[in-house]
Design an enzyme around this catalytic site. Structure first.
Site, mmCIF file in Angstrom:
data_model
loop_
_atom_site.group_PDB
_atom_site.id
_atom_site.type_symbol
_atom_site.label_atom_id
_atom_site.label_comp_id
_atom_site.label_asym_id
_atom_site.label_seq_id
_atom_site.Cartn_x
_atom_site.Cartn_y
_atom_site.Cartn_z
ATOM 1 N N ASN A 11 0.809 -1.214 0.000
ATOM 2 C CA ASN A 11 0.000 0.000 0.000
ATOM 3 C C ASN A 11 0.848 1.274 0.000
ATOM 4 O O ASN A 11 0.322 2.373 0.211
ATOM 5 C CB ASN A 11 -0.955 0.007 1.197
ATOM 6 C CG ASN A 11 -1.755 -1.266 1.283
ATOM 7 O OD1 ASN A 11 -1.469 -2.121 2.120
ATOM 8 N ND2 ASN A 11 -2.712 -1.428 0.383
ATOM 9 N N ILE A 59 1.118 6.942 0.228
ATOM 10 C CA ILE A 59 0.442 5.956 1.058
ATOM 11 C C ILE A 59 -1.000 5.811 0.619
ATOM 12 O O ILE A 59 -1.700 6.813 0.430
ATOM 13 C CB ILE A 59 0.467 6.379 2.541
ATOM 14 C CG1 ILE A 59 1.906 6.632 2.993
ATOM 15 C CG2 ILE A 59 -0.183 5.331 3.418
ATOM 16 C CD1 ILE A 59 2.005 7.428 4.272
ATOM 17 N N CYS A 60 -1.453 4.558 0.465
ATOM 18 C CA CYS A 60 -2.863 4.315 0.147
ATOM 19 C C CYS A 60 -3.589 4.009 1.443
ATOM 20 O O CYS A 60 -3.503 2.909 1.971
ATOM 21 C CB CYS A 60 -2.988 3.142 -0.821
ATOM 22 S SG CYS A 60 -4.690 2.745 -1.199
ATOM 23 N N LEU A 61 -4.240 5.007 1.985
ATOM 24 C CA LEU A 61 -4.942 4.836 3.261
ATOM 25 C C LEU A 61 -6.212 5.677 3.189
ATOM 26 O O LEU A 61 -6.151 6.871 2.897
ATOM 27 C CB LEU A 61 -4.022 5.308 4.405
ATOM 28 C CG LEU A 61 -4.490 5.064 5.825
ATOM 29 C CD1 LEU A 61 -4.643 3.579 6.090
ATOM 30 C CD2 LEU A 61 -3.508 5.663 6.810
#
Lengths: 380, 145
Positions: free
Chosen positions: B74, B81-83
């Site tokens: 991620n 950041i993939c959040l």
């Protein structure tokens, strides 16, 4: 590395639950629970949503404009669910007024407990000690217990003697504002000076409240009521919330009229008008969520709107560059310096450690990752 | 508006395994370090991040990016950041501290089904053991001070 601006700014008057010592967890919790989750300030015009979560009126109205859900639990909501919470407002007001005193007592208590009891060998201090002994013997000494001690008791042993003057205790009265012991004949000048005049510190508490102090306390209460009424009258006619406008369907002239109706400035373009009117409706309606005696006057609201616009335009203006070429020429020296500074940083970033930390590995890692060195970008 | 208070709280009372220091010349810009959570392939690594609070904060999310290279499905190679809470699931009631704790939690629980670094995610899905080995190697190579 100098952290001067940071330190200066940390020392500035910012209130936070962490002002209270770590041992006073209950006070930290209390302070934290009276704060808005969005802005971190003590609630101003607290309002409750359908889910029961509480925020400052301005904060939650702003948040709902962006996304129609409760910022804490994400439950769908809208402005019609906002209810003012006068009980919370009263609680916050009480805490706001007593916080400084409680904090001071708490810190003094902390200091007293951490420092070994060193008794100054003066007569006055022995007198003081003897007189106070019944009180201090009964006071609990464990940290937990002393945190929950009511203010009055905490005051006794905590305010340690620095300038003890011996004055017959009958002459002393409690200042109705700061609770310090003051000579009765000086109490008026003490209050007039904003409680700064030297108080004879803590000899012994007398239960009797002298007439003068009581009179002062009463007049304080009465004065406040009078001014509250006056303020309310001033605003009598205009206590209705403002409706939101659907700007998309309005012509320029109509948007402008909305501002004129509210006697707001009509400078700027259509977008500026809309933003201004939207903000005005927001702070106006948020102001109505306060109890009448706490509300701001219209001129105060206008000043607030002006400050908000100034802050916005400042933030917006900064990155605008009129003539890019000219700007580049003007700032060439600075750019060169930044580029020079960025080059070593660039290679350091991909290595993920400062060369100073671990110089022997530097070459090895560099060799292994040449292909990644150009990957570093600057966050937009 | 809410900026100084939150910074003070961060400096005065940091979360375990996390540090955040504001830049002296720009108080909206933070140097962050996060310790790799125990039991994850990132254990005992110290990861550097940068965090920037935009003008609209807290109505808009902070911008966060890894500076230390990390092998994680991620997090892409630019450190992005993939959040969800950094994007559409942002809420103004979240704080810098909660954001950083969420990132730390993301290190413990990679989510290859919602990948940002597709090759890493593929690796994680096909052979998790081997992918974790690479993550450990990268941690040793880049995140050990």
């Amino acid at each position: 590395m100098s952290i001067d601006p940071l330190e200066k700014w940390l020392a500035s008057d910012v209130h936070d639950p962490s002002d209270f010592p770590k041992s006073a967890t209950t006070l930290r919790d209390l302070d934290g629970s009276l704060r808005c989750n969005i802005c971190g300030e003590l609630f101003s015009a607290p309002v409750t949503l359908g889910c029961g979560h509480c925020f400052c009126s301005v904060c939650v109205r702003e948040a709902i404009q962006v996304k129609a859900e409760c910022p804490t639990c994400r439950k769908t909501t809208n402005e019609s669910h906002i209810r003012s919470n006068p009980q919370m407002e009263a609680a916050v007001e009480g805490w706001r007024n007593s916080r400084a005193l409680v904090l001071r007592l708490c810190l003094e208590e902390e200091k007293r407990r951490s420092a070994p009891a060193c008794a100054p060998s003066t007569i006055s201090s022995t007198i003081k000690k003897r007189k106070r002994s019944p009180d201090s013997s009964s006071s609990p000494t464990t940290p937990e217990a002393s945190n929950e001690r009511p203010d009055k008791r905490a005051n006794g042993p905590s305010s340690s003697s620095q300038e003890v003057t011996i004055i017959a205790s009958a002459d002393l009265v409690n200042c109705p504002i700061c609770q310090k012991r003051v000579q009765m004949k000086r109490v008026n000048s003490h209050i007039d000076n904003g409680c700064r005049s030297p108080s004879s510190s803590d000899i012994e508490r007398t239960r009797s409240k002298p007439a003068q102090a009581q009179k002062n306390a009463w007049s304080k209460i009465l004065d406040r009521n009078v001014s509250g009424k006056g303020k309310a009258k001033e605003r009598d006619g205009d206590c209705a919330p403002l409706p939101k406008a659907s700007y998309q369907v309005l012509k320029d002239k109509q948007v402008k009229d909305l501002l004129v109706d509210q006697q707001l400035p009509t400078t700027g373009d259509r977008n500026a008008w809309i933003a201004r009117h939207q903000r005005w409706v927001l702070i106006w309606n948020a102001n109505l969520d306060k109890q009448p005696e706490q509300r701001k006057t219209i001129s105060e609201l206008r000043a607030e709107l002006r400050r908000w616009e100034e802050g916005r335009s400042k933030a917006k203006k900064a990155p605008v560059v009129e003539d890019a070429v000219e700007y580049e020429k003007l700032n060439k020296a600075q750019f060169d310096r930044l580029i020079a500074a960025a080059r070593p940083k660039n290679s350091r970033d991909t290595q993920t450690q400062t060369p100073a930390d671990k110089p022997p590995d530097e070459g090895k890692e560099n060799g292994g990752n040449d292909d990644d060195d150009d990957d570093v970008i600057v966050l937009d | 508006m809410s900026l100084p208070k939150e910074t003070e709280r961060l400096v005065a009372d940091p979360a375990p395994g996390i540090t955040a220091t504001p830049h002296e010349d720009n108080l909206r810009y933070f140097d962050v370090t996060i310790q790799g959570p125990d039991g994850s392939p990132f254990q005992s690594g110290v990861f550097r991040l940068e965090l920037f609070l935009p003008e609209e904060y807290p109505m808009a999310p902070p911008k966060v990016r890894f500076l230390t290279k990390i092998y994680h499905p991620n997090i892409d190679k630019l450190g992005r950041i993939c959040l969800d809470i950094l994007k559409d699931k942002w809420s103004p009631a979240l704080q810098i501290r909660t954001v950083l704790l969420s990132i730390q939690a993301l290190l413990s629980a990679p989510n290859p089904d919602d990948p940002l670094a597709t090759d890493v995610a593929k690796h994680y899905k096909e052979d998790e053991k081997d992918a974790q080995r690479v993550s450990r190697e990268w941690t040793e190579q880049y995140a050990m001070a």
